[in-house]
Design an enzyme around this catalytic site. Sequence first.
Site, PDB file in Angstrom:
ATOM      1  N   HIS A   1       0.813  -1.214   0.000  1.00 14.16           N
ATOM      2  CA  HIS A   1       0.000   0.000   0.000  1.00 14.16           C
ATOM      3  C   HIS A   1       0.849   1.268   0.000  1.00 14.16           C
ATOM      4  O   HIS A   1       0.326   2.374   0.114  1.00 14.16           O
ATOM      5  CB  HIS A   1      -0.910  -0.039   1.248  1.00 14.16           C
ATOM      6  CG  HIS A   1      -2.066   0.895   1.215  1.00 14.16           C
ATOM      7  ND1 HIS A   1      -2.264   1.876   2.165  1.00 14.16           N
ATOM      8  CD2 HIS A   1      -3.101   1.006   0.351  1.00 14.16           C
ATOM      9  CE1 HIS A   1      -3.369   2.544   1.891  1.00 14.16           C
ATOM     10  NE2 HIS A   1      -3.900   2.050   0.805  1.00 14.16           N
TER      11      HIS A   1
ATOM     12  N   LYS B   1       3.278   4.428  -1.128  1.00 13.04           N
ATOM     13  CA  LYS B   1       3.431   5.367  -2.237  1.00 13.04           C
ATOM     14  C   LYS B   1       4.757   6.084  -2.020  1.00 13.04           C
ATOM     15  O   LYS B   1       4.915   6.838  -1.051  1.00 13.04           O
ATOM     16  CB  LYS B   1       2.301   6.398  -2.285  1.00 13.04           C
ATOM     17  CG  LYS B   1       0.918   5.792  -2.508  1.00 13.04           C
ATOM     18  CD  LYS B   1       0.201   5.533  -1.219  1.00 13.04           C
ATOM     19  CE  LYS B   1      -1.192   4.953  -1.458  1.00 13.04           C
ATOM     20  NZ  LYS B   1      -1.789   4.466  -0.211  1.00 13.04           N
TER      21      LYS B   1
ATOM     22  N   ASP C   1      17.097  10.825  -7.177  1.00 19.31           N
ATOM     23  CA  ASP C   1      18.533  11.031  -6.893  1.00 19.31           C
ATOM     24  C   ASP C   1      18.847  11.031  -5.398  1.00 19.31           C
ATOM     25  O   ASP C   1      19.897  11.536  -4.984  1.00 19.31           O
ATOM     26  CB  ASP C   1      19.028  12.352  -7.507  1.00 19.31           C
ATOM     27  CG  ASP C   1      19.065  12.308  -9.024  1.00 19.31           C
ATOM     28  OD1 ASP C   1      19.015  11.200  -9.588  1.00 19.31           O
ATOM     29  OD2 ASP C   1      19.136  13.388  -9.637  1.00 19.31           O
TER      30      ASP C   1
ATOM     31  N   HIS D   1      -9.348  11.422   2.300  1.00 17.11           N
ATOM     32  CA  HIS D   1      -8.531  10.220   2.227  1.00 17.11           C
ATOM     33  C   HIS D   1      -7.211  10.366   2.999  1.00 17.11           C
ATOM     34  O   HIS D   1      -6.394   9.446   3.031  1.00 17.11           O
ATOM     35  CB  HIS D   1      -8.235   9.890   0.749  1.00 17.11           C
ATOM     36  CG  HIS D   1      -7.661   8.538   0.505  1.00 17.11           C
ATOM     37  ND1 HIS D   1      -6.345   8.342   0.130  1.00 17.11           N
ATOM     38  CD2 HIS D   1      -8.212   7.310   0.583  1.00 17.11           C
ATOM     39  CE1 HIS D   1      -6.113   7.047  -0.023  1.00 17.11           C
ATOM     40  NE2 HIS D   1      -7.227   6.398   0.251  1.00 17.11           N
TER      41      HIS D   1
ATOM     42  N   LYS E   1      -4.240  10.523   5.798  1.00 18.39           N
ATOM     43  CA  LYS E   1      -3.873   9.710   6.956  1.00 18.39           C
ATOM     44  C   LYS E   1      -2.899  10.538   7.796  1.00 18.39           C
ATOM     45  O   LYS E   1      -1.683  10.491   7.607  1.00 18.39           O
ATOM     46  CB  LYS E   1      -3.201   8.403   6.528  1.00 18.39           C
ATOM     47  CG  LYS E   1      -4.087   7.507   5.631  1.00 18.39           C
ATOM     48  CD  LYS E   1      -3.745   7.690   4.194  1.00 18.39           C
ATOM     49  CE  LYS E   1      -4.342   6.646   3.280  1.00 18.39           C
ATOM     50  NZ  LYS E   1      -5.739   6.369   3.357  1.00 18.39           N
TER      51      LYS E   1
ATOM     52  N   ASP F   1      -0.183  17.544  20.484  1.00 21.78           N
ATOM     53  CA  ASP F   1       0.504  18.408  21.448  1.00 21.78           C
ATOM     54  C   ASP F   1       1.420  19.457  20.821  1.00 21.78           C
ATOM     55  O   ASP F   1       2.415  19.864  21.446  1.00 21.78           O
ATOM     56  CB  ASP F   1       1.318  17.551  22.428  1.00 21.78           C
ATOM     57  CG  ASP F   1       0.430  16.774  23.387  1.00 21.78           C
ATOM     58  OD1 ASP F   1      -0.789  16.993  23.385  1.00 21.78           O
ATOM     59  OD2 ASP F   1       0.978  15.931  24.133  1.00 21.78           O
TER      60      ASP F   1
END
Length: 476
Positions: free
Chosen positions: A217, A219, A224, A394, A396, A401
């Site tokens: 999952h 990405k 370089d 979508h 995440k 704090d």
Amino acid sequence: MTIALVLYFILALALMGRLLLYGIRPTKTLAWLLAIFTIPVGGMLLYFILGRNRRKNKFYTLKKTKSISKYLNKVHEYYKTIDSDSDIPASIKKHIKLVKLIIKGANFVPTVGNEIIPLKNGAATFEAIFKALETAKKFVHIQYYIFEEGDLAEKFKTILIKKAKEGVEVRLLYDALGSRTLSHTYINSLKAEGIEVFGFLPMKLGRFLSSINYRNHRKIVVVDSVYGFTGGINVADKYISGDPDLGNWYDMHLQLKGTIVNSLQSVFAMDWSFASNSDNLLNTQYFLKHSTSGKTVAQVVAGGPDSEFSAIQQLYFSIINSAKKYVYITNPYIIPGEALKEAMQVAALSGIDIRLLLSTKSDSFLVKWTVRSIFEDLLESGVKIFLFPDGFLHSKVIISDDELTTIGTANLDIRSFEQNYEVNVLMYDKEITTKLKLDFIIDCKKSNQLNYNQFLKRPKIERLKEGLAKVFSPVL
């Protein structure tokens, strides 16, 4: 017929023994036992597809190359000196337990002097990625769960072919299930220009049942080892033009510069080693010394079904447990399991401001009602829940704090913790956290906050949907 029943019963007993020996959670073990013994054939088939515990039975073993050995030695030496080293930044020392947890669980040390830019939504993300790709002189490494043909994929192809013709090494790794619509024509057009392309866990007949439920999952884009990108955004046109059913698609990504890029490159290199059966990326030419003027301390947290520990689940659990003021969570798939749910409830009951932000809409009927099935318990303990009304959220993201932010690919569910290969970046950075906190509060003001007493009055049909969906939560 009698012989078939006897054989089925013997196989069911064997699977019961396997579950008792290697099951992770009692609720999940019980759910599978019930399925196997009450759903003839189907329950057993579902177990072979979804149920096997890859953490106890290693999915694959990475080859111990010299580069990995050197890296692990560096990790262990760092671990020994982290308490006493006077050069260790104050932000690391303040969160020393969390730092050590990640080093032990994910084998990545925190790095200093990084420049990290949060990228909100698809347009900003792909503008930054394409700009970085144009600068490539040595190599480009790209990895996506979903790589879907369309305008974005065509832009990638144009740039990647151009770079390959300039002598740049170009590699593309895609998940075979998530990118199942990617055509042979597209793949072959890249290979024809010298670009290396591999699918992660291709769904071959011989290992279809053993691999379909364990997906990559992640990405990742590395250019370089100067630029790195990771987060929740896949290659799909809906991130630019929206979705016909869900509307605008909102997400969060990161642009990375500094030593943290080497950690991201390590994750790609290990995945590439598995998919290509080649260790050619596990050498020092793909890892650069950095001298960026950034000030962010950051740490990569990678986990998968082959990991010794559920590193990302432990990250989320630790952030919630150690919070002094607040934890704000943005995630579309909140199916936390009992431990994390209890952690959120305990924190809220202790006076910590725990807020969840997720979409009113969902891209999955089962997930939507499974998520909603925990709302009542969370609201009762004082957790604040906000439903974002516009499009599909979508992202995440967890912030806490005014000091800690984690952004990455992992959802807050058992699939991300146990079954998927995921990668997050944890930032020990006040400026980034404070900025994202303001964005979060703005989004909450646009959203509908659930009220516990009103939620109790929801229709019985909704309670029924939640109850039915909750039955499947242990095996999701």
